[in-house]
Design an enzyme around this catalytic site. Structure first.
Site, mmCIF file in Angstrom:
data_model
loop_
_atom_site.group_PDB
_atom_site.id
_atom_site.type_symbol
_atom_site.label_atom_id
_atom_site.label_comp_id
_atom_site.label_asym_id
_atom_site.label_seq_id
_atom_site.Cartn_x
_atom_site.Cartn_y
_atom_site.Cartn_z
ATOM 1 N N CYS A 113 0.808 -1.225 0.000
ATOM 2 C CA CYS A 113 0.000 0.000 0.000
ATOM 3 C C CYS A 113 0.841 1.275 0.000
ATOM 4 C CB CYS A 113 -0.944 -0.002 1.189
ATOM 5 S SG CYS A 113 -2.058 -1.433 1.207
ATOM 6 N N HIS A 247 -3.415 6.822 2.988
ATOM 7 C CA HIS A 247 -3.796 5.575 2.332
ATOM 8 C C HIS A 247 -5.187 5.189 2.793
ATOM 9 C CE1 HIS A 247 -4.192 1.448 1.272
ATOM 10 N NE2 HIS A 247 -3.928 0.998 2.482
ATOM 11 N N ASN A 277 -10.491 -0.462 -0.302
ATOM 12 C CA ASN A 277 -9.040 -0.321 -0.188
ATOM 13 C C ASN A 277 -8.412 -0.821 -1.482
ATOM 14 O OD1 ASN A 277 -6.299 -0.651 0.371
ATOM 15 N ND2 ASN A 277 -6.613 -1.425 2.431
#
Length: 330
Positions: A113, A247, A277
């Site tokens: 990520c 994020h 996500n």
């Protein structure tokens, strides 16, 4: 005397056309729309069609970023992904070729990520070193293909998508100039977010796994500390930051981080409601959504921060430039 800097000059995104909501997951998992929304803030996410590859998403997002910047080519390309269509070779050279960029340097970065910010930092370093005049940074993921569809801890969280930025050489006094970076890692947490390798014991398919509670605590801790370091480098106080773009892991992490930083919640971008996500692609997708909703505006003091497997973390700071994002679906 202004110093050389890499400047954000274009932003593009691409999402798969198929959206699947919480109700479709509740029909086959021990979960509910309320349970998912309460714990993650996610209502739906996107899934790439079987004939759409990670490289297809990357090419579309990259082409959109070039359109946003008004460019047809750039001096290099970095692709951040943890979901390559194949282990070898890297996907970036093919993406560069499909975009018509010619024989430019092109390579992949895998930092889960955190990949987008690792890639942005690498490209910015090459620009300020004088190696290239501009660079295309793409982040593309197809996480729905690596999560266990029967695991409510991961299947409800992740979605597919891609985002990209164009960086060009400029001055630190320009809007869009990347002013500070912070990168870090801690390999002792390597198993908190992982997929078992071929030499590891596995009784079945090797799915992505994540130690949710431990990851939550480490993500809040490390993103907060990393964001504070880039603010300090810019001589910014948290109260002076106009837009915080973390994020997009889940809404709880974003809220907890904003509280720790004492950043008003309306300044922290939370754009995962309809996309989930998307790992490395989450920050450019969140930037595009924040522009669309006017949460991010020209001149805003902006901090980007991420946390991912490895463990890795990264942050960057800039004053947001005048540009329009170009977005599409495939």
């Amino acid at each position: 005397m202004p110093t050389p800097a890499a400047v954000v000059a274009g932003l593009g995104t691409c999402l798969p056309a198929e959206e699947f909501d919480n109700a479709s997951l509740a029909a086959r998992l021990d979960t509910s729309d309320e349970w998912i929304r309460t714990r993650t803030g996610i209502a739906a996410r996107r899934r790439a069609a079987p004939d759409v590859s990670m490289r297809d998403l990357a090419c579309e997002a990259g082409a959109n970023a070039l359109r946003s910047a008004g460019l047809r080519d750039v001096g290099g390309l970095i692709l951040a992904t943890t979901t390559p269509d194949r282990p070898c070779p890297a996907a970036a050279p093919e993406v560069a070729q499909r975009l018509g960029l010619g024989p430019v340097p092109a390579f992949d970065i895998s930092a889960v990520c955190t990949g987008f910010l690792y890639a942005v930092t690498t490209a910015a370093s090459m620009i300020t070193a004088g190696l290239v005049d501009n660079f295309l940074v793409v982040a593309a993921e197809t996480y729905t293909r690596i999560v266990d569809p029967s695991d409510r801890g991961t299947a409800v969280i992740f979605g597919d998508g891609a985002g990209a930025v164009v960086l060009r050489r400029g001055s630190s006094q320009e809007r869009g100039a990347l002013l500070a970076f912070d990168l870090g890692s801690d390999g002792s947490g390597k198993d908190l977010i992982h997929i078992p390798g071929p030499r590891e014991q596995s009784d079945g398919p090797r799915w992505f796994s994540m130690a949710g509670r431990k990851v939550y605590l480490r993500a809040v801790e490390q993103m907060t500390a990393s964001a504070l370091r880039v603010m300090k480098d810019c001589a910014w106080s948290p109260s002076s930051v106009d837009t915080l773009v973390p994020h997009q892991a889940n809404a709880r992490i974003i809220q907890a981080m904003a509280e720790r930083l004492d950043v008003p919640p309306e300044r922290a971008v939370c754009a995962l409601d309809r996309v989930g996500n998307t790992a490395a692609a989450s920050i450019p997708l969140a930037l595009a959504e924040a522009l669309r909703t006017h949460q991010l505006q020209e001149g805003a003091r902006t901090v980007l921060t991420a946390f991912g497997g490895g463990l890795t973390w990264a942050s960057a700071a800039l004053t947001w430039p005048r540009l329009s994002a170009v977005s599409s679906e495939i």
